[in-house]
Scaffold this active site. Structure first.
Site, mmCIF file in Angstrom:
data_model
loop_
_atom_site.group_PDB
_atom_site.id
_atom_site.type_symbol
_atom_site.label_atom_id
_atom_site.label_comp_id
_atom_site.label_asym_id
_atom_site.label_seq_id
_atom_site.Cartn_x
_atom_site.Cartn_y
_atom_site.Cartn_z
ATOM 1 N N ARG A 1 0.848 -1.181 0.000
ATOM 2 C CA ARG A 1 0.000 0.000 0.000
ATOM 3 C C ARG A 1 0.887 1.235 0.000
ATOM 4 O O ARG A 1 1.908 1.278 0.692
ATOM 5 C CB ARG A 1 -0.937 0.013 1.229
ATOM 6 C CG ARG A 1 -2.119 -0.959 1.132
ATOM 7 C CD ARG A 1 -3.116 -0.560 0.029
ATOM 8 N NE ARG A 1 -4.251 -1.461 -0.075
ATOM 9 C CZ ARG A 1 -4.351 -2.454 -0.958
ATOM 10 N NH1 ARG A 1 -3.354 -2.702 -1.805
ATOM 11 N NH2 ARG A 1 -5.432 -3.202 -0.999
ATOM 12 N N GLU B 1 -3.381 7.354 -4.380
ATOM 13 C CA GLU B 1 -3.599 6.974 -5.775
ATOM 14 C C GLU B 1 -5.081 7.142 -6.146
ATOM 15 O O GLU B 1 -5.932 6.978 -5.275
ATOM 16 C CB GLU B 1 -3.115 5.529 -6.026
ATOM 17 C CG GLU B 1 -3.854 4.460 -5.254
ATOM 18 C CD GLU B 1 -3.289 3.059 -5.487
ATOM 19 O OE1 GLU B 1 -2.100 2.829 -5.226
ATOM 20 O OE2 GLU B 1 -4.077 2.205 -5.935
ATOM 21 N N HIS C 1 -0.752 0.007 -10.131
ATOM 22 C CA HIS C 1 -1.461 -0.935 -9.244
ATOM 23 C C HIS C 1 -2.008 -2.151 -10.012
ATOM 24 O O HIS C 1 -3.215 -2.389 -10.066
ATOM 25 C CB HIS C 1 -2.593 -0.226 -8.479
ATOM 26 C CG HIS C 1 -3.005 -0.951 -7.229
ATOM 27 N ND1 HIS C 1 -3.509 -0.326 -6.116
ATOM 28 C CD2 HIS C 1 -2.986 -2.270 -6.914
ATOM 29 C CE1 HIS C 1 -3.787 -1.211 -5.170
ATOM 30 N NE2 HIS C 1 -3.486 -2.409 -5.642
HETATM 31 C C1 8YV Z 1 -6.455 -5.524 -5.942
HETATM 32 C C2 8YV Z 1 -4.809 -5.355 -4.042
HETATM 33 O O1 8YV Z 1 -6.417 -5.424 -7.299
HETATM 34 O O2 8YV Z 1 -6.095 -7.167 -3.282
HETATM 35 C C3 8YV Z 1 -5.443 -6.203 -3.001
HETATM 36 O O3 8YV Z 1 -5.247 -5.878 -1.809
HETATM 37 O O4 8YV Z 1 -4.073 -4.490 -3.755
HETATM 38 C C4 8YV Z 1 -5.043 -5.510 -5.476
HETATM 39 O O5 8YV Z 1 -4.345 -6.636 -5.913
HETATM 40 C C5 8YV Z 1 -7.291 -4.424 -5.393
HETATM 41 O O6 8YV Z 1 -7.219 -4.342 -4.019
HETATM 42 C C6 8YV Z 1 -8.712 -4.609 -5.819
HETATM 43 O O7 8YV Z 1 -9.626 -4.096 -4.898
#
Ligand code: 8YV
Length: 323
Positions: free
Chosen positions: A242, A271, A289
């Site tokens: 994150r 972001e 991302h």
């Molecule tokens: C996802 C991510 O695409 O799953 C997670 O925590 O960071 C990503 O891989 C995103 O969160 C989709 O909501």
């Protein structure tokens, strides 16, 4: 009995949207535009379940609507820092996430960023695309060798362990990790991994540091100016977790001053707004991302949400319940 009403906040892979359509009274989002706070609140009052993603802030304010109907929030993603979990718990909402299915793809992106940063691949591609490449040179674009180097992992959950396997068994890397709780000894043994006593120890020893802890208040700016100064000048920082774990301004300062050699980022503070200074740096690799963005994984994530949703409305405990 009427089918439960389900609101999906973004466009999902068609295969899983069809599974939802078959079982639920579903409102899809064909435009894929993130829903406004007002639209999320309206969904809270009119649907039985909400299926958000990382781009939807499900705050206490959104949950505290009058005559809330939603009882179930099925997050499309493993990280759920977009949801105010304490507020959800207080309100008796059931929240699920999508663990396991995105582990390898996210670890692959972390490895991709590590390799790209070490070998200056983004910078090299920019040179080629600019039309300014004049041909091979003996000292041109020399990066750092990856094989045999030391990888330091901040956090040692599923994604960190998957990256460690690829790095250790594929690239002969030595693995260091820093995590508050004792991990499974079989994994540590298989990777011949060493647990650091402090984060500072890990930062000063590793050639590559990869962030794998959850986001949120407890880890905000864990990587700050002082910690970046502990790293080797030849080190690279990778973040697929994150954005808020790393202080962007401090990282920009570190990359400009040469405290570290490079960084590879897939996630950003605030972001999709990105600190414009990142865009002008050469020693950085930037991805938008895409950690879990493979067809197989995004379908599997949707299926995981569907199975949690079905379990919940069938009166069973959803497998991936967070609260
Ligand atoms: C996802 C991510 O695409 O799953 C997670 O925590 O960071 C990503 O891989 C995103 O969160 C989709 O909501």
């Amino acid at each position: 009995m009427n089918k439960p009403k389900v609101v999906v906040t973004r466009k999902w892979p068609v295969a899983v949207e069809n599974q939802l359509k078959a079982r639920f009274d579903v409102q899809l989002n064909e435009t894929d535009q993130p829903m406004s706070v007002e639209a999320l609140k309206h969904a809270m009052q009119t649907a039985d379940a909400l299926l958000p993603t990382v781009t939807d802030a499900i705050s206490a304010d959104v949950m505290n609507v009058a005559a809330r109907q939603v009882q179930f929030i099925g997050n499309f993603g493993v990280g759920y820092n977009n949801i105010d979990i304490n507020a959800a718990q207080q309100q008796g909402l059931v929240v699920t996430n999508t663990p396991h299915v995105l582990t390898d793809c996210t670890a692959d992106i972390a490895m991709l960023l590590l390799l790209m940063s070490a070998r200056r691949a983004a910078e090299a591609e920019r040179l080629l695309l600019s039309g300014n490449w004049t041909g091979w040179g003996p000292t041109q674009l020399m990066g750092q060798k990856v094989t045999g180097k030391t990888l330091g992992l901040i956090g040692f959950g599923r994604i960190a362990q998957a990256m460690a396997k690829k790095a250790h068994h594929g690239f002969g890397m030595k693995i260091l990790f820093y995590v508050p709780s004792e991990p499974d000894s079989a994994i540590v043994e298989d990777l011949q991994a060493v647990r650091c006593q402090s984060l500072d120890e890990l930062l000063s020893e590793a050639h590559f540091v990869s962030v794998h802890c959850p986001g949120g208040a407890a880890t905000r700016h864990l990587i700050n100016e002082q910690r970046l100064q502990l790293m080797r000048p030849s080190a690279h920082l990778i973040n697929t977790a994150r954005g808020d774990v790393v202080d962007s301004n401090a990282l920009i300062k570190a990359l400009k001053a040469g405290w570290i050699a490079g960084a590879g980022l897939d996630v950003y503070e605030g972001e999709p707004q990105i600190n414009p200074e990142f865009l002008s740096l050469n020693n950085i690799t930037l991805l938008p991302h895409i950690g879990s963005a493979s067809e197989e994984t995004r379908i599997a994530m949707g299926e995981r949400v569907v199975s949690n949703l079905v379990a919940y409305f069938d009166g069973h405990e959803p497998a991936d319940r967070v609260v």
